[in-house]
Design an enzyme around this catalytic site. Sequence first.
Site, PDB file in Angstrom:
ATOM      1  N   SER A   1       1.122  10.266  16.039  1.00  0.00           N
ATOM      2  CA  SER A   1       1.705   9.616  14.866  1.00  0.00           C
ATOM      3  C   SER A   1       3.173   9.985  14.783  1.00  0.00           C
ATOM      4  CB  SER A   1       0.985  10.084  13.595  1.00  0.00           C
ATOM      5  OG  SER A   1       1.728   9.789  12.431  1.00  0.00           O
TER       6      SER A   1
ATOM      7  N   ASN B   1     -14.728   1.791  14.539  1.00  0.00           N
ATOM      8  CA  ASN B   1     -15.488   1.090  13.499  1.00  0.00           C
ATOM      9  C   ASN B   1     -14.592   0.393  12.478  1.00  0.00           C
ATOM     10  OD1 ASN B   1     -15.386   4.180  12.923  1.00  0.00           O
ATOM     11  ND2 ASN B   1     -15.413   3.225  10.894  1.00  0.00           N
TER      12      ASN B   1
ATOM     13  N   GLY C   1      -9.994  -0.436  11.364  1.00  0.00           N
ATOM     14  CA  GLY C   1      -8.572  -0.216  11.590  1.00  0.00           C
ATOM     15  C   GLY C   1      -8.105  -0.409  13.013  1.00  0.00           C
TER      16      GLY C   1
ATOM     17  N   TYR D   1      -1.929  17.763   8.730  1.00  0.00           N
ATOM     18  CA  TYR D   1      -1.997  16.481   9.446  1.00  0.00           C
ATOM     19  C   TYR D   1      -0.912  16.420  10.520  1.00  0.00           C
ATOM     20  CZ  TYR D   1      -1.826  11.496  10.467  1.00  0.00           C
ATOM     21  OH  TYR D   1      -1.816  10.283  11.122  1.00  0.00           O
TER      22      TYR D   1
ATOM     23  N   GLY E   1      -8.761   1.195  15.778  1.00  0.00           N
ATOM     24  CA  GLY E   1      -9.790   1.245  16.807  1.00  0.00           C
ATOM     25  C   GLY E   1     -10.531  -0.074  16.949  1.00  0.00           C
TER      26      GLY E   1
END
Length: 302
Positions: A142, A28, A30, A168, A32
């Site tokens: 990441s 939805n 960024g 994270y 993606g």
Amino acid sequence: MTHTSSTPWSVADIPDQTGRTVIITGANSGLGAETATALAARGAHVVLACRNTAKAGEVAARIGDKATVRALDLADLDSVRAFAGTVGGADVLINNAGIMAVPLRRTAQGFESQIGTNHLGHFALTALLLPTITDRVVTLSSGLHQLGRIDLGDLNWERRRYRRWQAYGDSKMANLMFGLELAERLRAAGSAIRSQIAHPGYASTGLVGHTETLLDPIAKLGARLPIAQSAADGALPTLLAATAPDAESGRFYGPTQLFGLRGAPGRSGYNARARDRAIREGLWRESERLTGIDFDVMGTLA
């Protein structure tokens, strides 16, 4: 079309995707959204699997009739199961969605939100969809996987003092370990399906500057400096992993310049901790236990 290393890989190198279906989580915004847009431009039908279906609808409207929106909340395993039960087969699954460095929160099933959304939700989704995938699975990690130290005894931060950046990093290490382990298990099962892992480097996306910490102003400044690259450029490693005929299973792809922060996509190095088979296998078992899903790759593909 085989890419040659003498020229930087770009969207122009994406092979014709006509007739192929790609499921992309978190499409939805960024990375993606950029991934979906680029794939649809080359002829793919893209399924935008998103929690925020209103925003996904806006992306789909820009893409046109090659995009379909489906509701998926990776922080709720009931939603993951419902989604898996309503989509047909796909050529490629891209595990793109993620949250970054948020305060301590819990998913619908009580998981720490980052490991729950970024890893466990995608683990469950991949397990449920793998029998319908014909080509490959791409999982987003990441560069901050370098922070990750998987604690199999407290994956959900129930006993440790919560540290959002560590959590994270743990979730991104889990993504990397999962992608590597999936590749090995697919290979052992004699499957031609590939599992690749990608990371965007330092890309200017909706995650940047929204961690509710004092680092936000610094992150926002960095996103405006030449260090950061656009979301479109950040999506290139994912696109390479998802489409290049010579992309290898079990490889990690990311930007190749400025210590992996930016630049043309290619093979990327990763922390040696990700090679720890005992931790990888333990993470797989713990992920099965927590999600309640027996992810037997050999049995899934039988």
